[in-house]
Design a protein around this motif. Sequence first.
Motif, PDB file in Angstrom:
ATOM      1  N   THR A   1      38.697  22.332  81.098  1.00 22.15           N
ATOM      2  CA  THR A   1      38.571  21.442  79.458  1.00 22.15           C
ATOM      3  C   THR A   1      40.356  20.476  79.758  1.00 22.15           C
ATOM      4  O   THR A   1      40.172  19.821  79.114  1.00 22.15           O
ATOM      5  CB  THR A   1      38.788  22.335  78.558  1.00 22.15           C
ATOM      6  N   GLU A   2      41.336  21.500  80.429  1.00 21.19           N
ATOM      7  CA  GLU A   2      42.252  20.437  80.441  1.00 21.19           C
ATOM      8  C   GLU A   2      42.518  19.730  81.085  1.00 21.19           C
ATOM      9  O   GLU A   2      43.480  18.462  80.838  1.00 21.19           O
ATOM     10  CB  GLU A   2      43.850  21.205  80.996  1.00 21.19           C
ATOM     11  N   TRP A   3      41.290  19.432  81.959  1.00 17.92           N
ATOM     12  CA  TRP A   3      41.506  17.978  82.714  1.00 17.92           C
ATOM     13  C   TRP A   3      40.912  17.020  81.629  1.00 17.92           C
ATOM     14  O   TRP A   3      41.275  15.894  82.203  1.00 17.92           O
ATOM     15  CB  TRP A   3      40.533  18.436  84.285  1.00 17.92           C
ATOM     16  N   PHE A   4      39.672  17.190  81.311  1.00 13.66           N
ATOM     17  CA  PHE A   4      39.013  16.545  80.091  1.00 13.66           C
ATOM     18  C   PHE A   4      40.563  15.962  79.298  1.00 13.66           C
ATOM     19  O   PHE A   4      40.005  14.367  78.884  1.00 13.66           O
ATOM     20  CB  PHE A   4      37.850  17.109  79.514  1.00 13.66           C
TER      21      PHE A   4
ATOM     22  N   LEU B   1      41.902  12.797  79.631  1.00 13.68           N
ATOM     23  CA  LEU B   1      41.530  11.646  80.045  1.00 13.68           C
ATOM     24  C   LEU B   1      40.842  11.093  77.971  1.00 13.68           C
ATOM     25  O   LEU B   1      40.436  10.788  78.578  1.00 13.68           O
ATOM     26  CB  LEU B   1      40.575  11.901  80.695  1.00 13.68           C
ATOM     27  N   ASN B   2      41.565  11.942  77.489  1.00 13.80           N
ATOM     28  CA  ASN B   2      41.589  11.738  76.154  1.00 13.80           C
ATOM     29  C   ASN B   2      40.241  12.149  75.658  1.00 13.80           C
ATOM     30  O   ASN B   2      39.233  11.429  74.916  1.00 13.80           O
ATOM     31  CB  ASN B   2      41.875  10.415  75.969  1.00 13.80           C
ATOM     32  N   GLN B   3      39.693  13.133  76.589  1.00 14.62           N
ATOM     33  CA  GLN B   3      37.882  13.231  76.220  1.00 14.62           C
ATOM     34  C   GLN B   3      38.091  15.019  76.400  1.00 14.62           C
ATOM     35  O   GLN B   3      39.080  16.144  76.307  1.00 14.62           O
ATOM     36  CB  GLN B   3      37.216  13.845  77.222  1.00 14.62           C
ATOM     37  N   ASN B   4      36.951  15.401  75.730  1.00  9.40           N
ATOM     38  CA  ASN B   4      36.944  16.658  75.188  1.00  9.40           C
ATOM     39  C   ASN B   4      35.349  17.345  74.983  1.00  9.40           C
ATOM     40  O   ASN B   4      34.769  16.055  75.057  1.00  9.40           O
ATOM     41  CB  ASN B   4      37.925  17.713  74.184  1.00  9.40           C
ATOM     42  N   TYR B   5      35.002  19.026  75.283  1.00  8.02           N
ATOM     43  CA  TYR B   5      33.784  19.246  75.362  1.00  8.02           C
ATOM     44  C   TYR B   5      33.128  17.992  73.400  1.00  8.02           C
ATOM     45  O   TYR B   5      31.817  18.203  74.343  1.00  8.02           O
ATOM     46  CB  TYR B   5      33.578  19.927  75.452  1.00  8.02           C
ATOM     47  N   LYS B   6      34.009  18.589  73.007  1.00 10.94           N
ATOM     48  CA  LYS B   6      33.314  18.518  71.495  1.00 10.94           C
ATOM     49  C   LYS B   6      32.639  16.376  71.152  1.00 10.94           C
ATOM     50  O   LYS B   6      31.589  16.585  71.338  1.00 10.94           O
ATOM     51  CB  LYS B   6      34.059  18.334  70.309  1.00 10.94           C
ATOM     52  N   SER B   7      34.269  15.916  72.231  1.00 16.24           N
ATOM     53  CA  SER B   7      33.589  14.792  72.038  1.00 16.24           C
ATOM     54  C   SER B   7      32.089  14.112  72.913  1.00 16.24           C
ATOM     55  O   SER B   7      31.697  13.276  72.438  1.00 16.24           O
ATOM     56  CB  SER B   7      34.214  13.882  72.198  1.00 16.24           C
ATOM     57  N   LEU B   8      32.323  15.042  73.767  1.00 16.08           N
ATOM     58  CA  LEU B   8      31.438  14.453  74.944  1.00 16.08           C
ATOM     59  C   LEU B   8      29.738  14.961  74.150  1.00 16.08           C
ATOM     60  O   LEU B   8      28.780  13.803  74.445  1.00 16.08           O
ATOM     61  CB  LEU B   8      31.395  15.242  75.971  1.00 16.08           C
ATOM     62  N   GLU B   9      29.769  16.058  73.988  1.00 10.89           N
ATOM     63  CA  GLU B   9      28.713  16.910  72.741  1.00 10.89           C
ATOM     64  C   GLU B   9      28.023  15.249  71.632  1.00 10.89           C
ATOM     65  O   GLU B   9      26.686  15.059  71.352  1.00 10.89           O
ATOM     66  CB  GLU B   9      28.542  18.056  72.313  1.00 10.89           C
ATOM     67  N   GLU B  10      29.177  14.922  70.964  1.00 11.87           N
ATOM     68  CA  GLU B  10      29.370  14.105  69.726  1.00 11.87           C
ATOM     69  C   GLU B  10      28.476  12.444  70.394  1.00 11.87           C
ATOM     70  O   GLU B  10      27.829  12.536  69.715  1.00 11.87           O
ATOM     71  CB  GLU B  10      30.412  13.569  69.131  1.00 11.87           C
ATOM     72  N   GLN B  11      28.755  12.064  71.686  1.00 12.44           N
ATOM     73  CA  GLN B  11      28.696  11.213  72.273  1.00 12.44           C
ATOM     74  C   GLN B  11      26.725  11.228  72.831  1.00 12.44           C
ATOM     75  O   GLN B  11      25.658  10.300  73.143  1.00 12.44           O
ATOM     76  CB  GLN B  11      29.304  10.723  73.741  1.00 12.44           C
ATOM     77  N   GLY B  12      26.442  13.281  73.325  1.00  7.34           N
ATOM     78  CA  GLY B  12      24.895  13.002  73.545  1.00  7.34           C
ATOM     79  C   GLY B  12      24.574  13.454  75.005  1.00  7.34           C
ATOM     80  O   GLY B  12      24.508  14.081  75.344  1.00  7.34           O
ATOM     81  N   VAL B  13      26.543  13.848  75.146  1.00  6.31           N
ATOM     82  CA  VAL B  13      25.984  14.433  76.547  1.00  6.31           C
ATOM     83  C   VAL B  13      26.593  15.245  76.633  1.00  6.31           C
ATOM     84  O   VAL B  13      27.995  16.438  75.857  1.00  6.31           O
ATOM     85  CB  VAL B  13      27.516  13.630  77.223  1.00  6.31           C
TER      86      VAL B  13
ATOM     87  N   ASP C   1      20.661  15.623  78.004  1.00  4.70           N
ATOM     88  CA  ASP C   1      21.222  14.802  76.874  1.00  4.70           C
ATOM     89  C   ASP C   1      20.794  16.588  75.517  1.00  4.70           C
ATOM     90  O   ASP C   1      21.093  17.954  76.583  1.00  4.70           O
ATOM     91  CB  ASP C   1      20.006  14.081  76.210  1.00  4.70           C
ATOM     92  N   LYS C   2      20.959  16.551  74.627  1.00  4.77           N
ATOM     93  CA  LYS C   2      20.661  18.026  73.343  1.00  4.77           C
ATOM     94  C   LYS C   2      19.484  18.479  73.828  1.00  4.77           C
ATOM     95  O   LYS C   2      19.667  19.744  73.050  1.00  4.77           O
ATOM     96  CB  LYS C   2      20.916  17.650  72.274  1.00  4.77           C
ATOM     97  N   ASP C   3      18.410  17.864  74.366  1.00  4.72           N
ATOM     98  CA  ASP C   3      17.054  18.310  74.510  1.00  4.72           C
ATOM     99  C   ASP C   3      17.406  18.687  76.058  1.00  4.72           C
ATOM    100  O   ASP C   3      16.191  18.879  76.685  1.00  4.72           O
ATOM    101  CB  ASP C   3      16.035  17.012  74.048  1.00  4.72           C
TER     102      ASP C   3
ATOM    103  N   PRO D   1      27.352   3.818  80.179  1.00  2.00           N
ATOM    104  CA  PRO D   1      29.013   3.206  80.747  1.00  2.00           C
ATOM    105  C   PRO D   1      30.910   3.210  80.957  1.00  2.00           C
ATOM    106  O   PRO D   1      30.412   3.378  81.526  1.00  2.00           O
ATOM    107  CB  PRO D   1      28.335   1.541  81.425  1.00  2.00           C
ATOM    108  N   GLN D   2      30.401   3.190  79.793  1.00  2.00           N
ATOM    109  CA  GLN D   2      31.953   3.908  79.498  1.00  2.00           C
ATOM    110  C   GLN D   2      32.999   5.062  80.205  1.00  2.00           C
ATOM    111  O   GLN D   2      33.683   5.106  80.298  1.00  2.00           O
ATOM    112  CB  GLN D   2      32.235   3.116  77.956  1.00  2.00           C
ATOM    113  N   LEU D   3      32.095   6.046  79.834  1.00  2.00           N
ATOM    114  CA  LEU D   3      32.497   7.216  79.826  1.00  2.00           C
ATOM    115  C   LEU D   3      31.971   7.615  81.420  1.00  2.00           C
ATOM    116  O   LEU D   3      33.075   8.228  82.189  1.00  2.00           O
ATOM    117  CB  LEU D   3      31.612   8.283  79.369  1.00  2.00           C
ATOM    118  N   TRP D   4      31.174   6.899  81.988  1.00  3.44           N
ATOM    119  CA  TRP D   4      31.244   6.970  83.209  1.00  3.44           C
ATOM    120  C   TRP D   4      32.571   6.312  84.412  1.00  3.44           C
ATOM    121  O   TRP D   4      33.052   6.360  85.484  1.00  3.44           O
ATOM    122  CB  TRP D   4      29.938   6.203  83.977  1.00  3.44           C
TER     123      TRP D   4
END
Length: 138
Positions: free
Chosen positions: A35-38, A41-53, A114-116, A127-130
């Motif tokens: 979690t701290e590693w993400f 990188l200015n990322q977190n699980y919530k933002s990843l999920e909001e992006q659909g990942v 994805d969410k499914d 690609p930006q997240l990658w």
Amino acid sequence: MLMQDTTVQVRYAETDQMGIVYHANYFIWFEVGRTEWFRRLNQNYKSLEEQGVILPVIDVQCQYKKPALYDDKLIIRTHLHELKGVRLIFHYEIIREKDEELLARGKTVHAFVDKDKKPVRLKKEFPQLWDVLHSALE
């Protein structure tokens, strides 16, 4: 390679009657480190999920070397080891701060879904997240 050190102090509730940390707590500490590693990188699980990942753990391993004890201050050293296709692998070391003793080493393997819960090819679909994750490998 982006390496994140996060510190935690062993709480009484994480130990048994002998003051030794219960083995499952190491997996919680892996998540704390990841979690701290993400966040670095200015990322977190919530933002990843909001992006659909979503990043479920599909494999986890821990090799215990020496016990962590009540009130030990620990360093959770986390780095991204591999980023490939629809998965990524993190490696961890749990180190006692006062003597720099390696107490445990582990890894988690995650799938990009994805969410499914269908696999996501991050490089193609996000690609930006990658690029952000890939830059942490270099």
